[in-house]
Design a protein around this motif. Sequence first.
Motif, PDB file in Angstrom:
ATOM      1  N   GLY A 140      62.238  56.682 147.027  1.00 23.76           N
ATOM      2  CA  GLY A 140      61.632  56.005 148.162  1.00 23.76           C
ATOM      3  C   GLY A 140      62.655  55.303 149.047  1.00 23.76           C
TER       4      GLY A 140
ATOM      5  N   THR B  65      44.381  57.300 158.321  1.00 23.45           N
ATOM      6  CA  THR B  65      44.003  57.903 157.042  1.00 23.45           C
ATOM      7  C   THR B  65      43.228  59.197 157.317  1.00 23.45           C
ATOM      8  OG1 THR B  65      41.902  56.711 156.932  1.00 23.45           O
ATOM      9  CG2 THR B  65      43.840  55.632 155.961  1.00 23.45           C
TER      10      THR B  65
ATOM     11  N   ASN C 182      50.029  62.907 158.070  1.00 24.61           N
ATOM     12  CA  ASN C 182      51.365  63.085 157.494  1.00 24.61           C
ATOM     13  C   ASN C 182      52.495  62.741 158.456  1.00 24.61           C
ATOM     14  OD1 ASN C 182      50.380  63.899 155.031  1.00 24.61           O
ATOM     15  ND2 ASN C 182      50.527  66.085 155.465  1.00 24.61           N
TER      16      ASN C 182
ATOM     17  N   GLU D 119      54.023  56.978 157.827  1.00 28.14           N
ATOM     18  CA  GLU D 119      54.165  56.449 156.476  1.00 28.14           C
ATOM     19  C   GLU D 119      54.436  54.949 156.549  1.00 28.14           C
ATOM     20  OE1 GLU D 119      57.541  57.739 154.281  1.00 28.14           O
ATOM     21  OE2 GLU D 119      58.927  57.550 155.983  1.00 28.14           O
TER      22      GLU D 119
ATOM     23  N   ARG E 246      56.906  59.056 160.011  1.00 30.46           N
ATOM     24  CA  ARG E 246      57.506  59.627 158.799  1.00 30.46           C
ATOM     25  C   ARG E 246      58.756  60.410 159.217  1.00 30.46           C
ATOM     26  NH1 ARG E 246      55.405  60.554 153.794  1.00 30.46           N
ATOM     27  NH2 ARG E 246      53.279  60.157 154.532  1.00 30.46           N
TER      28      ARG E 246
ATOM     29  N   MET F 203      52.114  68.251 148.958  1.00 28.81           N
ATOM     30  CA  MET F 203      51.274  67.102 148.634  1.00 28.81           C
ATOM     31  C   MET F 203      51.248  66.964 147.114  1.00 28.81           C
ATOM     32  SD  MET F 203      49.414  64.701 150.089  1.00 28.81           S
ATOM     33  CE  MET F 203      48.926  65.360 151.690  1.00 28.81           C
TER      34      MET F 203
ATOM     35  N   GLU G 270      50.461  62.086 147.778  1.00 37.08           N
ATOM     36  CA  GLU G 270      51.553  61.669 148.641  1.00 37.08           C
ATOM     37  C   GLU G 270      52.251  62.892 149.225  1.00 37.08           C
ATOM     38  OE1 GLU G 270      52.453  58.597 149.481  1.00 37.08           O
ATOM     39  OE2 GLU G 270      50.909  57.637 148.245  1.00 37.08           O
ATOM     40  N   THR G 271      52.633  62.787 150.493  1.00 33.30           N
ATOM     41  CA  THR G 271      53.388  63.859 151.128  1.00 33.30           C
ATOM     42  C   THR G 271      54.857  63.709 150.788  1.00 33.30           C
ATOM     43  OG1 THR G 271      51.830  63.985 152.980  1.00 33.30           O
ATOM     44  CG2 THR G 271      54.008  64.947 153.309  1.00 33.30           C
ATOM     45  N   VAL G 272      55.454  64.776 150.269  1.00 39.87           N
ATOM     46  CA  VAL G 272      56.862  64.760 149.874  1.00 39.87           C
ATOM     47  C   VAL G 272      57.574  65.890 150.602  1.00 39.87           C
ATOM     48  CG1 VAL G 272      58.494  64.846 147.949  1.00 39.87           C
ATOM     49  CG2 VAL G 272      56.203  63.892 147.602  1.00 39.87           C
TER      50      VAL G 272
END
Length: 530
Positions: A67, A119, A138, A141, A150, A262, A266-268
């Motif tokens: 993070g 959201t 997305n 963040e 993000r 996802m 959480e979006t990674v």
Amino acid sequence: MFKLRTYIQKLGKALMGPLSIIVASGLLLGIVSILQNPTLVGESFAHATVVQTFVGGVQAVVGTMFGLLPILFAISVAIGMSREDKEIAAFSVVIAFILFHVVINYLLQLKGITAESTTVDQLMSDGLSQIKAVETSNMYETLLGTFTYRMGVFGGIIAGLWTAMIHNRYHTKQLPTALSFFSGNRFVPIMIVVTIPFVSIASFLIWPFVNTAINALGGLIGKSGVIGTFLYGFSERLLIPTGLHHVLNQLIRFTPIGGTAMIDGETVSGALSIFNAELAAPVKDMDILRNATRFLTQGTHPFMVFGLPAACYAMYKTSYLAQRPKVKGMLIAAAATCFLTGITEPIEFAFIFISPILWVFHAFMAGLSFMLMNLFGVAVGNAGGGFIDLAIFGILQGTYTRWYLVVALGLVYAVAYYFVFKYVIEKFDVKTPGRSNDDVLEDEEEESTENDLGKLILQGLGGADNIQEIDNCISRLRLVLKDTALIDEKLLKKTGSMGIVKINDTNLQVVYGGQVEYATRSLKMEIKRN
């Protein structure tokens, strides 16, 4: 053009800063994931309260480290791109990074865009389709408590580059006597506070378009399948001499160019980030895992663990009999380093500049390795590439990784590398280690002290007056000299260098492999003594 190339190379090195932390965190995550594998440790041990508590703690720590990637990149870039007083740049970039996102947050609020309004449920209630709602959500963040775009590591890179520019320009600035207290290094944070809001405003306006382009590029690479995987592996090895492969690697590992997934809601983004997040997930999605690892170490193991060590053996077998005792230790050390850790440059620099055939062959085999691992559905990740990674993230994880296919292909690669290298070296009389008649391979003196090594390197670089900047990455001593024509290549090779890269008239890289930290420290200490 030379200046741009030098700048990009310096940026590539700076981007490597957080990698050691992330790789170490990934190794820790890989080890604890083994403790959760009932097949290896048994059901009772894997589900024991103490084990679960320990695993949960490690995952929390590693998750926090990932993070922090954006600010870690910001600090690394600011330090790497600053010329002097790097600690002041590191201090200033923290201010820059926080203010950069605080201003973006304020601008988003002015448009009525908040965490609550973005959201997925809220966006769907506003009339968006589920797919569009997910895509829109997305884009944002909450980073270090601040709702913002993000931007991931790109935000950190922007803040780092801006800070370095301000720092290099103003850290020696002298103000009028009445304001002299704020001169020099104290003036840098002040200028950051004054200027970073303008960078934020520009980013606020431009980022949505950049974000769309990055996602489109990531989607294109994702849809290109095995062809895209081959091109990545092939180009990554071709870029080794320039150092620009670091830029390519970091973009794939930590940005949407390497994929977006996802995981646990959480979006990674980024292949390495996705892999580690999926490794820590309670239930692994094998499709996501395999899609992420196609850009990671599963593609490097066949040539790092097997191929290049076999190439070392070929170089030994083709060396002159009289020189074999002198090159044996060097080649064994290079092969062992490559086998265990995946540091390849001490081997690669022994042939890429003197044999284009072997260089292209090596790059092609790298691309082919990535492509075949993708086709075989292998799922071995991380960013090292040596046997340590193969053991922790492949063998000890279980058969779902299909690590045995890596070993099978690796054995084929060992044979191919050995015979191709042996044939090309003998056919074209390639002057690999042990095949040169110059005096580089004269009998060496007894083991040098750190002082002796520093003196030799300094002499080889043309003396202290010829050196402007000293830095290093994982395997290379990176230098800015007044004139690279003043260096003594034979003398530098006697210090243990496996290769020398002249970027232009002022920029030079000397390859030391795993000994680069020792060589850098020795050189800096010798300069201080002069």
